[in-house]
Design a protein around this motif. Sequence first.
Motif, PDB file in Angstrom:
ATOM      1  N   UNK A  34       0.915  -1.330   0.072  1.00  0.00           N
ATOM      2  CA  UNK A  34       0.125  -0.059  -0.054  1.00  0.00           C
ATOM      3  C   UNK A  34       0.898   1.400   0.000  1.00  0.00           C
ATOM      4  N   UNK A  35       2.001   1.228   0.683  1.00  0.00           N
ATOM      5  CA  UNK A  35       2.941   2.456   0.404  1.00  0.00           C
ATOM      6  C   UNK A  35       3.302   2.643  -1.030  1.00  0.00           C
ATOM      7  N   UNK A  36       3.533   1.819  -1.797  1.00  0.00           N
ATOM      8  CA  UNK A  36       3.864   1.952  -3.243  1.00  0.00           C
ATOM      9  C   UNK A  36       2.528   2.276  -3.976  1.00  0.00           C
ATOM     10  N   UNK A  37       1.604   1.965  -3.692  1.00  0.00           N
ATOM     11  CA  UNK A  37       0.364   2.314  -3.948  1.00  0.00           C
ATOM     12  C   UNK A  37      -0.238   3.705  -3.957  1.00  0.00           C
ATOM     13  N   UNK A  38       0.123   4.123  -2.639  1.00  0.00           N
ATOM     14  CA  UNK A  38      -0.072   5.687  -2.023  1.00  0.00           C
ATOM     15  C   UNK A  38       0.778   6.301  -2.867  1.00  0.00           C
ATOM     16  N   UNK A  39       2.048   6.206  -2.807  1.00  0.00           N
ATOM     17  CA  UNK A  39       3.078   6.958  -3.650  1.00  0.00           C
ATOM     18  C   UNK A  39       2.646   7.249  -4.873  1.00  0.00           C
ATOM     19  N   UNK A  52      -8.385   3.671  11.383  1.00  0.00           N
ATOM     20  CA  UNK A  52      -9.328   3.777  10.001  1.00  0.00           C
ATOM     21  C   UNK A  52      -8.264   4.254   8.855  1.00  0.00           C
ATOM     22  N   UNK A  53      -7.023   3.945   8.947  1.00  0.00           N
ATOM     23  CA  UNK A  53      -6.188   3.890   7.879  1.00  0.00           C
ATOM     24  C   UNK A  53      -6.290   2.980   6.806  1.00  0.00           C
ATOM     25  N   UNK A  54      -5.492   3.011   5.752  1.00  0.00           N
ATOM     26  CA  UNK A  54      -5.845   2.393   4.490  1.00  0.00           C
ATOM     27  C   UNK A  54      -5.323   0.890   4.551  1.00  0.00           C
ATOM     28  N   UNK A  55      -4.392   0.584   5.549  1.00  0.00           N
ATOM     29  CA  UNK A  55      -4.028  -0.874   5.719  1.00  0.00           C
ATOM     30  C   UNK A  55      -5.067  -1.545   6.246  1.00  0.00           C
ATOM     31  N   UNK A  56      -5.762  -0.968   7.362  1.00  0.00           N
ATOM     32  CA  UNK A  56      -6.911  -1.545   8.032  1.00  0.00           C
ATOM     33  C   UNK A  56      -8.038  -1.600   7.228  1.00  0.00           C
ATOM     34  N   UNK A  73       1.313 -15.470  -3.096  1.00  0.00           N
ATOM     35  CA  UNK A  73       0.323 -16.140  -3.863  1.00  0.00           C
ATOM     36  C   UNK A  73      -0.954 -15.657  -3.663  1.00  0.00           C
ATOM     37  N   UNK A  74      -1.084 -15.106  -2.223  1.00  0.00           N
ATOM     38  CA  UNK A  74      -2.380 -14.322  -1.859  1.00  0.00           C
ATOM     39  C   UNK A  74      -2.751 -13.247  -2.649  1.00  0.00           C
ATOM     40  N   UNK A  75      -4.035 -13.188  -3.056  1.00  0.00           N
ATOM     41  CA  UNK A  75      -4.536 -12.261  -3.818  1.00  0.00           C
ATOM     42  C   UNK A  75      -5.045 -11.021  -2.872  1.00  0.00           C
ATOM     43  N   UNK A  76      -4.671  -9.901  -3.101  1.00  0.00           N
ATOM     44  CA  UNK A  76      -5.133  -8.776  -2.334  1.00  0.00           C
ATOM     45  C   UNK A  76      -5.691  -7.772  -3.307  1.00  0.00           C
ATOM     46  N   UNK A  77      -7.104  -7.754  -2.929  1.00  0.00           N
ATOM     47  CA  UNK A  77      -7.911  -6.798  -3.862  1.00  0.00           C
ATOM     48  C   UNK A  77      -7.652  -5.264  -3.163  1.00  0.00           C
ATOM     49  N   UNK A  78      -7.256  -4.293  -4.446  1.00  0.00           N
ATOM     50  CA  UNK A  78      -7.054  -2.971  -3.867  1.00  0.00           C
ATOM     51  C   UNK A  78      -7.910  -2.064  -4.562  1.00  0.00           C
ATOM     52  N   UNK A  79      -8.854  -1.386  -3.664  1.00  0.00           N
ATOM     53  CA  UNK A  79      -9.933  -0.521  -4.207  1.00  0.00           C
ATOM     54  C   UNK A  79      -9.504   0.588  -5.209  1.00  0.00           C
ATOM     55  N   UNK A  80     -10.293   0.676  -6.381  1.00  0.00           N
ATOM     56  CA  UNK A  80      -9.787   1.971  -7.191  1.00  0.00           C
ATOM     57  C   UNK A  80      -9.717   3.143  -6.497  1.00  0.00           C
ATOM     58  N   UNK A  81     -10.616   3.530  -5.474  1.00  0.00           N
ATOM     59  CA  UNK A  81     -10.646   4.580  -4.640  1.00  0.00           C
ATOM     60  C   UNK A  81     -10.328   4.284  -3.151  1.00  0.00           C
ATOM     61  N   UNK A  82      -9.023   4.748  -2.617  1.00  0.00           N
ATOM     62  CA  UNK A  82      -8.654   4.564  -1.594  1.00  0.00           C
ATOM     63  C   UNK A  82      -8.758   5.548  -0.856  1.00  0.00           C
ATOM     64  N   UNK A  83      -9.528   5.570   0.471  1.00  0.00           N
ATOM     65  CA  UNK A  83      -9.987   6.708   1.274  1.00  0.00           C
ATOM     66  C   UNK A  83      -9.698   6.591   2.662  1.00  0.00           C
ATOM     67  N   UNK A  84      -9.547   7.713   3.284  1.00  0.00           N
ATOM     68  CA  UNK A  84      -8.846   7.550   4.796  1.00  0.00           C
ATOM     69  C   UNK A  84      -9.371   9.029   5.441  1.00  0.00           C
ATOM     70  N   UNK A  85     -10.028   8.717   6.921  1.00  0.00           N
ATOM     71  CA  UNK A  85     -10.549   9.672   7.504  1.00  0.00           C
ATOM     72  C   UNK A  85      -9.381  10.638   7.876  1.00  0.00           C
ATOM     73  N   UNK A  86      -9.605  12.070   7.952  1.00  0.00           N
ATOM     74  CA  UNK A  86      -8.859  12.782   8.153  1.00  0.00           C
ATOM     75  C   UNK A  86      -8.676  13.139   9.723  1.00  0.00           C
TER      76      UNK A  86
END
Length: 86
Positions: A34-39, A52-56, A73-86
């Motif tokens: 997720x760090x790579x994805x956020x970057x 409430x973070x993205x990892x959770x 080998x595990x598949x992780x679905x990453x949502x198109x829109x990542x959101x997080x509470x401020x």
Amino acid sequence: DAPVPEPARAAATTAPSDGGVHVVRSGETLSGILEVECRRRGIPRSKLYGPAGLVAQVARANGISNPALISPGQEIRIPRELTSSD
């Protein structure tokens, strides 16, 4: 370890910045993926952690009870829109 088939290796090389599935490679962590994805998306690293973070959020969405325990080998679905509470 048995060799990883080429299509799976290609899928695991980059996280899907437009949403999709990431196939976990040996040594990867959910927070690292997720760090790579956020970057790529310009999302501040500070949005990754906490209840409430993205990892959770991504862990819950994938039915992962412990984000520190993912397997190659595990598949992780990453949502198109990542959101997080401020």
